[in-house]
Design a protein around this motif. Structure first.
Motif, PDB file in Angstrom:
ATOM      1  N   VAL A  34       0.844  -1.201   0.000  1.00 53.38           N
ATOM      2  CA  VAL A  34       0.000   0.000   0.000  1.00 53.38           C
ATOM      3  C   VAL A  34       0.879   1.251   0.000  1.00 53.38           C
ATOM      4  O   VAL A  34       0.591   2.235  -0.699  1.00 53.38           O
ATOM      5  CB  VAL A  34      -0.946   0.000   1.218  1.00 53.38           C
ATOM      6  N   TYR A  35       1.959   1.199   0.757  1.00 54.49           N
ATOM      7  CA  TYR A  35       2.892   2.336   0.834  1.00 54.49           C
ATOM      8  C   TYR A  35       3.503   2.616  -0.541  1.00 54.49           C
ATOM      9  O   TYR A  35       3.595   3.774  -0.972  1.00 54.49           O
ATOM     10  CB  TYR A  35       3.977   2.016   1.858  1.00 54.49           C
ATOM     11  N   LYS A  36       3.923   1.572  -1.243  1.00 49.95           N
ATOM     12  CA  LYS A  36       4.535   1.755  -2.556  1.00 49.95           C
ATOM     13  C   LYS A  36       3.524   2.264  -3.576  1.00 49.95           C
ATOM     14  O   LYS A  36       3.856   3.068  -4.451  1.00 49.95           O
ATOM     15  CB  LYS A  36       5.144   0.443  -3.040  1.00 49.95           C
ATOM     16  N   TYR A  37       2.287   1.799  -3.466  1.00 50.60           N
ATOM     17  CA  TYR A  37       1.257   2.260  -4.399  1.00 50.60           C
ATOM     18  C   TYR A  37       0.961   3.740  -4.180  1.00 50.60           C
ATOM     19  O   TYR A  37       0.838   4.512  -5.130  1.00 50.60           O
ATOM     20  CB  TYR A  37      -0.023   1.442  -4.218  1.00 50.60           C
ATOM     21  N   CYS A  38       0.827   4.145  -2.945  1.00 47.15           N
ATOM     22  CA  CYS A  38       0.428   5.522  -2.619  1.00 47.15           C
ATOM     23  C   CYS A  38       1.605   6.500  -2.683  1.00 47.15           C
ATOM     24  O   CYS A  38       1.391   7.700  -2.884  1.00 47.15           O
ATOM     25  CB  CYS A  38      -0.206   5.570  -1.230  1.00 47.15           C
ATOM     26  N   ASN A  39       2.822   6.005  -2.466  1.00 48.78           N
ATOM     27  CA  ASN A  39       4.002   6.866  -2.438  1.00 48.78           C
ATOM     28  C   ASN A  39       3.728   8.112  -1.598  1.00 48.78           C
ATOM     29  O   ASN A  39       3.780   9.246  -2.081  1.00 48.78           O
ATOM     30  CB  ASN A  39       4.394   7.265  -3.867  1.00 48.78           C
ATOM     31  N   PRO A  40       3.426   7.930  -0.301  1.00 48.73           N
ATOM     32  CA  PRO A  40       2.934   9.054   0.519  1.00 48.73           C
ATOM     33  C   PRO A  40       4.009  10.102   0.793  1.00 48.73           C
ATOM     34  O   PRO A  40       5.190   9.784   0.960  1.00 48.73           O
ATOM     35  CB  PRO A  40       2.499   8.367   1.812  1.00 48.73           C
ATOM     36  N   LEU A  41       3.577  11.333   0.848  1.00 47.19           N
ATOM     37  CA  LEU A  41       4.452  12.428   1.229  1.00 47.19           C
ATOM     38  C   LEU A  41       4.521  12.512   2.752  1.00 47.19           C
ATOM     39  O   LEU A  41       3.536  12.279   3.449  1.00 47.19           O
ATOM     40  CB  LEU A  41       3.929  13.749   0.667  1.00 47.19           C
ATOM     41  N   ASN A  42       5.683  12.844   3.260  1.00 41.11           N
ATOM     42  CA  ASN A  42       5.870  13.158   4.677  1.00 41.11           C
ATOM     43  C   ASN A  42       5.662  11.975   5.622  1.00 41.11           C
ATOM     44  O   ASN A  42       5.448  12.164   6.816  1.00 41.11           O
ATOM     45  CB  ASN A  42       4.940  14.303   5.110  1.00 41.11           C
ATOM     46  N   ILE A  43       5.678  10.737   5.098  1.00 38.63           N
ATOM     47  CA  ILE A  43       5.661   9.568   5.983  1.00 38.63           C
ATOM     48  C   ILE A  43       6.994   8.848   5.828  1.00 38.63           C
ATOM     49  O   ILE A  43       7.324   8.335   4.760  1.00 38.63           O
ATOM     50  CB  ILE A  43       4.507   8.597   5.661  1.00 38.63           C
ATOM     51  N   LYS A  44       7.767   8.833   6.897  1.00 38.19           N
ATOM     52  CA  LYS A  44       9.068   8.184   6.883  1.00 38.19           C
ATOM     53  C   LYS A  44       8.909   6.715   7.245  1.00 38.19           C
ATOM     54  O   LYS A  44       8.316   6.381   8.280  1.00 38.19           O
ATOM     55  CB  LYS A  44       9.998   8.868   7.891  1.00 38.19           C
ATOM     56  N   LEU A  45       9.424   5.829   6.385  1.00 41.82           N
ATOM     57  CA  LEU A  45       9.280   4.394   6.588  1.00 41.82           C
ATOM     58  C   LEU A  45      10.536   3.812   7.246  1.00 41.82           C
ATOM     59  O   LEU A  45      11.649   4.071   6.802  1.00 41.82           O
ATOM     60  CB  LEU A  45       9.033   3.690   5.254  1.00 41.82           C
ATOM     61  N   TYR A  46      10.309   3.025   8.303  1.00 38.73           N
ATOM     62  CA  TYR A  46      11.393   2.319   8.973  1.00 38.73           C
ATOM     63  C   TYR A  46      11.055   0.834   9.061  1.00 38.73           C
ATOM     64  O   TYR A  46       9.891   0.465   9.293  1.00 38.73           O
ATOM     65  CB  TYR A  46      11.600   2.838  10.395  1.00 38.73           C
ATOM     66  N   PHE A  47      12.068  -0.007   8.897  1.00 35.62           N
ATOM     67  CA  PHE A  47      11.924  -1.424   9.185  1.00 35.62           C
ATOM     68  C   PHE A  47      12.626  -1.719  10.502  1.00 35.62           C
ATOM     69  O   PHE A  47      13.781  -1.305  10.717  1.00 35.62           O
ATOM     70  CB  PHE A  47      12.520  -2.283   8.066  1.00 35.62           C
ATOM     71  N   VAL A  48      11.912  -2.407  11.367  1.00 37.22           N
ATOM     72  CA  VAL A  48      12.437  -2.731  12.697  1.00 37.22           C
ATOM     73  C   VAL A  48      12.853  -4.200  12.712  1.00 37.22           C
ATOM     74  O   VAL A  48      12.010  -5.092  12.544  1.00 37.22           O
ATOM     75  CB  VAL A  48      11.379  -2.485  13.784  1.00 37.22           C
TER      76      VAL A  48
END
Length: 606
Positions: A34-48
């Motif tokens: 969903v993140y890749k489809y939307c390519n959201p602005l101002n949301i920083k993605l982290y993998f834990v």
């Protein structure tokens, strides 16, 4: 302002940098999609990176350069929830659908022509908004189907067709249900009455009627906002039966692409790979048609790049699969024939008497009398924590204040400096905000699954300038944090038991005022009766007493019996807590008139 998204991975950073493959859970994979489809602005993605795991249900995800963060370095709010988690300023959002909705709100990708005017969140931004505790559609998307796919990944051989797959197939065979279906049908030129005939009718009534043009070039009259003969004629057209509108399930929720399609697609991609295209199409023709429709859209990110190892999964042997019996019901909430596992039990007088006869001596808890040294001085309570500052009738303000005062006083007696207090099912935060004001050295968590309710609470807290309140938008299941006191005012039905379980498992004190006894029902996690002392009672007898417990209306001849039934159900809850080593008191709110549901359970671990 923080706006961060956290996904869990079982691959350390060093190993990822060599292969660009991440081992993740299905929930993290879907969220990333969903993140890749939307390519959201101002949301920083982290993998834990949490821990290494070889579970069969885990998947490999093909990812670009990403940011890792150690589990020990994430905020305590994020660590208190199951992944995926979004941290937005002082609000934590968790749960697959809620996090996906948050991502959609910041999308930068262009709208697909297959979406409606409101985008992926659909009409009035309501797609997957209702939490899975109340919405069978949300539950299907983030619980039922996820469970099915994980079982498929772990199975070598299937014995029967998964019920959730049959349920979705039945759903696609049902008439489309939309809030504005007649308008949609006209716009899509799906009504049986020809548009040109409609135009001629309107122009014959009013030659000067303004005509507009739709996206497909078909001319239709522009809708007016005042009553007229034209409006009457439109009403006649809108009187068609739903089946005559011609709306079909091109997508999961009807004629438009929505967030639900994005959430479901990765699971079905895996399912089709696991079962095999030919077998899947034979078993689920409508689901396969939907799958091809969505996966072939040019706007959809190529899933093959994300799911590198799915094609290598071993296929189950399915020469002969049993077909389980399942109701042909809808997943639409508004459909009277919807799937409803929570059907209430309606009782007869003889059933009630038989159920009450099964209650033996020593099962019921004696009622205690509430005695508190101090009272809340509402004249000193600021508007944000005072029911009198709202727009409630005076009588309602008095009763609400009395309810809050009872629970608040019980918490004040047991709270210590530095305690973490969770207001479960907090609604717009009346109880939690009052405690935050009175206990400035304690941390208050408002946990609520309804976004709008939590936003109202957030506004009031910010206006008051309180700094010891945090907001968790999630279901009870997704909260796994530690806390010292759990409270709940009128958590409906099984929610009171889920809160009780959270407190018992955390060895936390609790103050509970239950509600909606008649909606109790057995679930995968809850078995009724709850305590060993009540196990001689059958589930039917127990639910019969629960239903009778809701008969506590004012000046009603059955009120006394209803109050006893409330005490029986809450005694069972108390006895259950005693088995965990708790000291529990069962009392009633004062005055009794402040609410019909006026039992109060207070528990302290020994």
């Amino acid at each position: 302002m923080k706006n961060e998204l956290y996904l869990e991975t079982y691959t350390p950073k060093e190993k990822f940098e060599k292969s660009f493959l991440l081992k993740v859970s299905l929930e993290s994979l879907i969220t990333y999609y969903v993140y890749k489809y939307c390519n959201p602005l101002n949301i920083k993605l982290y993998f834990v990176h949490t821990t290494d795991s070889d579970d069969k249900e885990l998947l490999y995800l093909k990812a670009d350069c990403i940011d890792f963060v150690e589990k020990k370095n994430i905020a305590w709010q994020v660590a208190s929830c199951l992944f995926p988690v979004a941290l937005f300023d002082d609000t934590v959002i968790t749960g697959l659908c809620a996090v996906s909705r948050h991502i959609c709100k910041y999308r930068s990708s262009a709208y697909s022509p297959h979406e409606n005017d409101d985008g992926l969140l659909s009409f009035r931004k309501g797609c997957l908004q209702a939490p899975n505790e109340v919405s069978i559609w949300t539950k299907f998307c983030e619980v039922d189907l996820i469970k099915t796919v994980k079982e498929l990944l772990g199975e070598v051989k299937l014995k029967e067709i998964p019920k959730s797959l049959i349920r979705f197939e039945n759903h696609l065979n049902k008439p489309v249900k939309l809030h504005n279906m007649f308008k949609v049908a006209r716009d899509l030129k799906k009504v049986t009455l020809k548009t040109n005939d409609y135009v001629e009718i309107v122009q014959s009534l009013n030659p000067s009627a303004e005509i507009t043009q739709t996206h497909d070039g078909t001319k239709i009259p522009k809708q007016r906002k005042w009553k007229s003969n034209i409006k009457k004629q439109a009403d006649i057209i809108s009187s068609l039966n739903v089946e005559e509108l011609g709306l079909e399930h091109q997508f999961a929720e009807g004629p438009f692409l929505t967030l639900a399609d994005l959430v479901l697609l990765p699971s079905y991609y895996i399912t089709v790979k696991k079962i095999g295209k030919d077998m899947f199409e034979a078993l689920f023709p409508l689901s396969y048609k939907w799958f091809l429709k969505v996966s072939n859209l040019k706007e959809i990110v190529n899933l093959d790049l994300l799911l590198q190892t799915i094609s290598a999964l071993s296929l189950p042997l399915m020469k002969s699969l049993e077909i389980p019996k399942i109701e042909d019901v809808s997943l639409y909430k508004s459909d009277p024939k919807r799937h409803n596992p929570k059907k209430r039990l309606f009782t007869k007088p003889e059933d009630i008497e038989k159920a009450l006869d099964s209650v033996q001596d020593g099962m019921e808890l004696n009622l205690s009398i509430l005695e508190f040294e101090e009272v809340v001085d509402w004249n000193k309570i600021p508007d944000g924590a005072n029911p009198a500052a709202g727009h409630l009738p005076n009588e309602r303000v008095i009763r609400k204040s009395q309810q809050l005062e009872n629970l608040c006083q019980a918490v004040l007696v047991m709270a210590k400096e530095g305690d973490y207090i969770v207001d479960f099912c907090s609604g717009s935060g009346h109880l939690g905000i009052l405690l935050a004001y009175l206990l400035p050295k304690c941390t208050i968590i408002l946990l609520e699954n309804k976004e709008q309710s939590l936003l109202r609470a957030r506004d009031r807290v910010h206006n008051m300038g309180l700094t010891n309140v945090y907001f968790f938008q999630c279901n009870l299941d997704f909260f796994i944090g530690k806390f010292d006191i759990g409270i709940a005012l009128h958590a409906c039905g099984i929610a009171s038991d889920l809160v009780l379980d959270k407190c018992l498992n955390a060895n936390a004190k609790f103050v509970l005022c239950p509600c909606c006894y008649g909606s109790l029902h057995a679930t995968d996690r809850l078995i009724y009766p709850r305590s060993s002392k009540f196990r001689n009672m059958t589930i039917d007898q127990y639910l019969c007493i629960g239903h009778t417990a809701d008969q506590t209306h004012k000046e009603h001849p059955l009120t006394v019996r209803g109050e006893r039934c409330m005490a029986i159900i809450d005694s069972d809850r108390a006895r259950f807590a005693e088995e965990y080593g708790y000291k529990v008191t069962l009392s009633r709110l004062k005055p009794l008139s402040c609410t019909d549901k006026n039992n109060l359970l207070v528990g302290v671990p020994s």
